[in-house]
Design a protein around this motif. Structure first.
Motif, PDB file in Angstrom:
ATOM      1  N   ASP A  26     -18.203  55.184  -3.846  1.00 15.42           N
ATOM      2  CA  ASP A  26     -17.533  56.471  -3.990  1.00 15.42           C
ATOM      3  C   ASP A  26     -18.499  57.573  -4.429  1.00 15.42           C
ATOM      4  OD1 ASP A  26     -15.326  54.937  -3.465  1.00 15.42           O
ATOM      5  OD2 ASP A  26     -14.542  54.981  -5.507  1.00 15.42           O
ATOM      6  N   PHE A  27     -18.208  58.790  -3.957  1.00 14.72           N
ATOM      7  CA  PHE A  27     -18.945  60.004  -4.361  1.00 14.72           C
ATOM      8  C   PHE A  27     -20.440  59.900  -4.098  1.00 14.72           C
ATOM      9  CE2 PHE A  27     -15.099  59.924  -6.970  1.00 14.72           C
ATOM     10  CZ  PHE A  27     -14.568  61.181  -6.705  1.00 14.72           C
ATOM     11  N   SER A  28     -20.777  59.412  -2.903  1.00 18.10           N
ATOM     12  CA  SER A  28     -22.190  59.380  -2.509  1.00 18.10           C
ATOM     13  C   SER A  28     -22.402  60.313  -1.322  1.00 18.10           C
ATOM     14  CB  SER A  28     -22.637  57.951  -2.160  1.00 18.10           C
ATOM     15  OG  SER A  28     -21.825  57.410  -1.139  1.00 18.10           O
ATOM     16  N   VAL A  29     -23.652  60.758  -1.155  1.00 15.93           N
ATOM     17  CA  VAL A  29     -24.018  61.658  -0.058  1.00 15.93           C
ATOM     18  C   VAL A  29     -25.252  61.102   0.633  1.00 15.93           C
ATOM     19  CG1 VAL A  29     -24.812  63.976   0.571  1.00 15.93           C
ATOM     20  CG2 VAL A  29     -23.076  63.703  -1.199  1.00 15.93           C
ATOM     21  N   VAL A  30     -25.183  61.020   1.964  1.00 13.47           N
ATOM     22  CA  VAL A  30     -26.340  60.614   2.760  1.00 13.47           C
ATOM     23  C   VAL A  30     -26.757  61.827   3.574  1.00 13.47           C
ATOM     24  CG1 VAL A  30     -27.212  59.065   4.536  1.00 13.47           C
ATOM     25  CG2 VAL A  30     -25.547  58.228   2.854  1.00 13.47           C
ATOM     26  N   GLY A  31     -27.992  62.285   3.374  1.00 16.05           N
ATOM     27  CA  GLY A  31     -28.457  63.533   3.969  1.00 16.05           C
ATOM     28  C   GLY A  31     -28.705  63.465   5.463  1.00 16.05           C
ATOM     29  N   GLU A  32     -28.995  64.623   6.053  1.00 22.21           N
ATOM     30  CA  GLU A  32     -29.224  64.744   7.491  1.00 22.21           C
ATOM     31  C   GLU A  32     -30.352  63.823   7.949  1.00 22.21           C
ATOM     32  OE1 GLU A  32     -29.023  67.205   5.353  1.00 22.21           O
ATOM     33  OE2 GLU A  32     -27.699  68.797   6.112  1.00 22.21           O
ATOM     34  N   GLY A  33     -30.072  63.027   8.977  1.00 16.59           N
ATOM     35  CA  GLY A  33     -31.090  62.180   9.580  1.00 16.59           C
ATOM     36  C   GLY A  33     -31.535  61.003   8.732  1.00 16.59           C
ATOM     37  N   ALA A  34     -30.903  60.774   7.598  1.00 17.82           N
ATOM     38  CA  ALA A  34     -31.275  59.640   6.748  1.00 17.82           C
ATOM     39  C   ALA A  34     -30.736  58.338   7.333  1.00 17.82           C
ATOM     40  CB  ALA A  34     -30.751  59.840   5.331  1.00 17.82           C
ATOM     41  N   GLN A  35     -31.320  57.205   6.900  1.00 17.22           N
ATOM     42  CA  GLN A  35     -30.876  55.896   7.368  1.00 17.22           C
ATOM     43  C   GLN A  35     -30.640  54.984   6.172  1.00 17.22           C
ATOM     44  OE1 GLN A  35     -33.289  54.153  10.516  1.00 17.22           O
ATOM     45  NE2 GLN A  35     -34.133  56.167  11.031  1.00 17.22           N
ATOM     46  N   VAL A  36     -29.498  54.322   6.191  1.00 14.22           N
ATOM     47  CA  VAL A  36     -29.200  53.300   5.182  1.00 14.22           C
ATOM     48  C   VAL A  36     -28.977  52.010   5.965  1.00 14.22           C
ATOM     49  CG1 VAL A  36     -27.717  52.613   3.280  1.00 14.22           C
ATOM     50  CG2 VAL A  36     -28.124  55.044   3.717  1.00 14.22           C
ATOM     51  N   LEU A  37     -29.891  51.035   5.780  1.00 17.77           N
ATOM     52  CA  LEU A  37     -29.966  49.905   6.700  1.00 17.77           C
ATOM     53  C   LEU A  37     -29.355  48.627   6.143  1.00 17.77           C
ATOM     54  CD1 LEU A  37     -33.530  50.638   8.122  1.00 17.77           C
ATOM     55  CD2 LEU A  37     -31.292  51.356   9.006  1.00 17.77           C
ATOM     56  N   LYS A  90     -31.376  45.572   2.539  1.00 20.52           N
ATOM     57  CA  LYS A  90     -31.091  44.810   1.312  1.00 20.52           C
ATOM     58  C   LYS A  90     -31.590  45.523   0.049  1.00 20.52           C
ATOM     59  CE  LYS A  90     -31.061  40.367   3.707  1.00 20.52           C
ATOM     60  NZ  LYS A  90     -31.593  38.979   3.759  1.00 20.52           N
ATOM     61  N   THR A  91     -31.617  46.852   0.102  1.00 11.03           N
ATOM     62  CA  THR A  91     -31.999  47.636  -1.069  1.00 11.03           C
ATOM     63  C   THR A  91     -30.745  48.058  -1.817  1.00 11.03           C
ATOM     64  OG1 THR A  91     -33.978  48.484   0.011  1.00 11.03           O
ATOM     65  CG2 THR A  91     -33.131  49.752  -1.847  1.00 11.03           C
ATOM     66  N   ALA A 132     -39.643  57.492   2.885  1.00  7.47           N
ATOM     67  CA  ALA A 132     -39.530  56.394   3.834  1.00  7.47           C
ATOM     68  C   ALA A 132     -40.681  55.416   3.589  1.00  7.47           C
ATOM     69  CB  ALA A 132     -39.571  56.918   5.259  1.00  7.47           C
ATOM     70  N   PRO A 133     -40.451  54.260   3.000  1.00  9.21           N
ATOM     71  CA  PRO A 133     -39.132  53.790   2.531  1.00  9.21           C
ATOM     72  C   PRO A 133     -38.679  54.566   1.295  1.00  9.21           C
ATOM     73  CG  PRO A 133     -40.841  52.256   1.864  1.00  9.21           C
ATOM     74  CD  PRO A 133     -41.511  53.262   2.754  1.00  9.21           C
ATOM     75  N   ALA A 134     -37.372  54.670   1.135  1.00  7.06           N
ATOM     76  CA  ALA A 134     -36.816  55.489   0.061  1.00  7.06           C
ATOM     77  C   ALA A 134     -37.056  54.863  -1.300  1.00  7.06           C
ATOM     78  CB  ALA A 134     -35.317  55.692   0.293  1.00  7.06           C
ATOM     79  N   LYS A 135     -37.334  55.729  -2.266  1.00  5.40           N
ATOM     80  CA  LYS A 135     -37.481  55.321  -3.662  1.00  5.40           C
ATOM     81  C   LYS A 135     -36.796  56.361  -4.540  1.00  5.40           C
ATOM     82  CE  LYS A 135     -41.817  52.833  -2.906  1.00  5.40           C
ATOM     83  NZ  LYS A 135     -41.134  51.519  -2.968  1.00  5.40           N
ATOM     84  N   MET A 136     -36.564  56.001  -5.798  1.00  5.00           N
ATOM     85  CA  MET A 136     -35.894  56.923  -6.691  1.00  5.00           C
ATOM     86  C   MET A 136     -36.751  58.161  -6.932  1.00  5.00           C
ATOM     87  SD  MET A 136     -34.407  56.534 -10.567  1.00  5.00           S
ATOM     88  CE  MET A 136     -35.858  57.205 -11.369  1.00  5.00           C
TER      89      MET A 136
END
Length: 276
Positions: free
Chosen positions: A139-150, A170-171, A182-186
């Motif tokens: 809930d209450f998450s945002v995935v930005g333009e062109g991003a990928q969650v695999l 598996k992240t 890319a790869p995404a980190k905090m």
């Protein structure tokens, strides 16, 4: 005999086809306006593996050019925008309430390389061009333009995945963090302003989706009437009494403008109605 019978059937079928083509050609030549037969009808809602998408009666908007395929559940006040594709053709896709899948975004599952459904919670915004593949967005998450969650990834609540970021398979993104790269980190922790913007974004998108749903549901006649009304309003002066005004001003004791002639003197039918 069987050979002769089959030849007769084939000849009859060929004759019927030729006759049909002749009728079609004759009909086309008689048409006033050219008609183009569309071979592919709208595929906005498509079954796959004998499973059809389940769409809440309160879902706000599914764009005419969007595609929902297979085992997909869409919650109340949620929207799927132009060119977006949500495919549950091998596993399940669940989208909660007041969530939105942006233009040209892709939401899919995994069945061959692992066995992952896709789960999208409430008040989630997937922005244009993003890819959610066999992942979980809380809930209450945002995935930005062109991003990928695999595949197999989990994005926690109150999280922001920045534009163009790639969340590796598996992240796990913990609650309340902003990730990028890319790869995404905090990148940092979310702020109070971030959380407020996430909430307002989902609410504003739901309101905008309602407007688009209303426009896209109009018939051809309604669209033509809107165009005529617009052209009429642009041609009128500022002091023109618009037909949708409800103000009941009295002009010279004759009633409101537009109703001056609806009286028993100039319109006897009104007098007969009054007696009834």
């Amino acid at each position: 005999m069987a050979s002769i019978g089959s030849k007769v059937v084939v000849a009859a079928a060929q004759a019927a086809r030729n006759f049909g083509k002749a009728l079609d050609s004759m009909g086309a030549s008689m048409e006033v306006a050219k008609y183009t037969e569309r071979l592919v009808p709208s595929t906005r809602i498509v079954s796959a593996n004998n499973v059809a998408p389940s769409i809440s009666e309160s879902a706000t908007f599914i764009a005419p050019s969007a595609n929902l395929v297979g085992d997909v559940a869409l919650g109340a006040n949620s929207s799927v925008w132009y060119g977006a594709t949500v495919r549950g053709d091998g596993n399940k896709v669940t989208i909660g309430s007041k969530s939105n899948i942006g233009d040209r975004a892709v939401v899919h599952i995994a069945k061959i390389q692992g066995d992952y459904p896709t789960s999208i919670g409430d008040n989630v915004t997937v922005k244009p061009g993003a890819i959610i593949h066999a992942a979980t967005l809380k809930d209450f998450s945002v995935v930005g333009e062109g991003a990928q969650v695999l595949d197999g990834s989990i994005v926690g609540s109150n999280c922001i995945i920045q534009a163009g970021a790639v969340v590796s398979p598996k992240t796990t993104v913990p609650d309340g963090e902003v990730w990028g790269g890319a790869p995404a980190k905090m990148v940092r922790k979310v702020t109070k302003e971030d959380i407020e913007s996430i909430v307002s974004l989902s609410e504003e998108t739901a309101e905008l989706a309602a407007l688009h749903a209303e426009e896209c549901s109009k018939t051809y006649e309604q669209v033509m009437q809107d165009e005529e009304d617009l052209a009429d309003s642009l041609a009128r002066g500022e002091d023109y009494w618009k037909k949708d005004q409800t103000q009941e001003d009295d002009v010279l004791g004759q009633g409101a403008p537009g109703r001056i002639f609806d009286n028993s003197l100039t319109n006897p039918e009104e007098g007969l109605k009054a007696k009834e």
